[in-house]
Motif scaffolding. Structure first.
Motif, PDB file in Angstrom:
ATOM      1  N   LYS A   1       0.822  -1.355   0.176  1.00  0.00           N
ATOM      2  CA  LYS A   1      -0.003   0.333   0.193  1.00  0.00           C
ATOM      3  C   LYS A   1       1.449   1.193  -0.137  1.00  0.00           C
ATOM      4  CE  LYS A   1      -3.794  -1.856   2.476  1.00  0.00           C
ATOM      5  NZ  LYS A   1      -4.490  -1.817   3.927  1.00  0.00           N
TER       6      LYS A   1
ATOM      7  N   LEU B   1       1.368   2.925   3.156  1.00  0.00           N
ATOM      8  CA  LEU B   1       1.680   2.246   4.593  1.00  0.00           C
ATOM      9  C   LEU B   1       3.693   2.348   5.027  1.00  0.00           C
ATOM     10  CD1 LEU B   1       1.242   0.523   6.489  1.00  0.00           C
ATOM     11  CD2 LEU B   1       1.578  -0.863   4.976  1.00  0.00           C
TER      12      LEU B   1
ATOM     13  N   ASP C   1       2.195  -4.176  11.963  1.00  0.00           N
ATOM     14  CA  ASP C   1       0.508  -3.571  12.951  1.00  0.00           C
ATOM     15  C   ASP C   1      -0.520  -3.422  11.614  1.00  0.00           C
ATOM     16  OD1 ASP C   1       2.571  -3.275  14.704  1.00  0.00           O
ATOM     17  OD2 ASP C   1       2.779  -0.423  14.123  1.00  0.00           O
ATOM     18  N   ASN C   2      -0.142  -3.511  10.623  1.00  0.00           N
ATOM     19  CA  ASN C   2      -0.718  -3.297   9.719  1.00  0.00           C
ATOM     20  C   ASN C   2      -0.885  -4.590   9.494  1.00  0.00           C
ATOM     21  OD1 ASN C   2      -1.507  -3.634   6.018  1.00  0.00           O
ATOM     22  ND2 ASN C   2      -1.875  -1.606   7.231  1.00  0.00           N
ATOM     23  N   TYR C   3      -0.719  -5.906   9.052  1.00  0.00           N
ATOM     24  CA  TYR C   3      -1.565  -6.941   9.097  1.00  0.00           C
ATOM     25  C   TYR C   3      -2.034  -7.221  10.354  1.00  0.00           C
ATOM     26  CZ  TYR C   3      -1.509 -11.824   8.975  1.00  0.00           C
ATOM     27  OH  TYR C   3      -1.676 -13.175   8.806  1.00  0.00           O
TER      28      TYR C   3
ATOM     29  N   LYS D   1      -3.901  -5.505  12.681  1.00  0.00           N
ATOM     30  CA  LYS D   1      -4.598  -4.384  12.647  1.00  0.00           C
ATOM     31  C   LYS D   1      -6.299  -5.312  11.770  1.00  0.00           C
ATOM     32  CE  LYS D   1      -2.566  -0.386  14.184  1.00  0.00           C
ATOM     33  NZ  LYS D   1      -1.900   0.559  13.027  1.00  0.00           N
ATOM     34  N   SER D   2      -5.863  -5.522   9.891  1.00  0.00           N
ATOM     35  CA  SER D   2      -6.675  -6.084   9.334  1.00  0.00           C
ATOM     36  C   SER D   2      -6.696  -7.558   9.475  1.00  0.00           C
ATOM     37  CB  SER D   2      -6.011  -6.160   7.889  1.00  0.00           C
ATOM     38  OG  SER D   2      -4.636  -6.679   7.515  1.00  0.00           O
ATOM     39  N   ASN D   3      -5.992  -7.842  10.477  1.00  0.00           N
ATOM     40  CA  ASN D   3      -6.725  -9.325  10.596  1.00  0.00           C
ATOM     41  C   ASN D   3      -7.461  -9.316  11.520  1.00  0.00           C
ATOM     42  OD1 ASN D   3      -6.073 -11.180   8.132  1.00  0.00           O
ATOM     43  ND2 ASN D   3      -4.247 -10.134   8.492  1.00  0.00           N
ATOM     44  N   ASN D   4      -7.718  -8.984  12.622  1.00  0.00           N
ATOM     45  CA  ASN D   4      -7.979  -8.840  14.070  1.00  0.00           C
ATOM     46  C   ASN D   4      -9.245  -8.007  13.633  1.00  0.00           C
ATOM     47  OD1 ASN D   4      -6.285 -10.166  15.518  1.00  0.00           O
ATOM     48  ND2 ASN D   4      -5.202  -8.604  15.689  1.00  0.00           N
TER      49      ASN D   4
END
Length: 68
Positions: A5, A8, A61-63, A65-68
């Motif tokens: 992204k 990011l 952090d991004n991973y 956040k997007s998977n929780n």
């Protein structure tokens, strides 16, 4: 190379990540050491290590956040 992204990672972080990937830094065993990699980029080993940690932190952090 691969583009994460756009917002990011900084352009430099994206560049370093792509170079690391292409040169087998993430392979097991590594195809290039941190020392060789830093020398190729003409930066200190500690600067490269910190940059890679910042990259992993942002991606993690991004991973997470997007998977929780």
């Amino acid at each position: 190379g691969y583009a994460i992204k756009p917002t990011l990672l900084t352009q430099r972080q994206n560049e370093i990540l792509n170079i690391a990937y292409k040169n087998g830094y993430f392979n097991i065993p590594r195809k290039i050491s941190l020392t060789e990699f830093a020398n190729n980029l003409n930066i200190s080993k500690s600067a490269l290590s910190e940059t890679l940690r910042r990259i992993f932190k942002r991606l993690s952090d991004n991973y997470l956040k997007s998977n929780n």
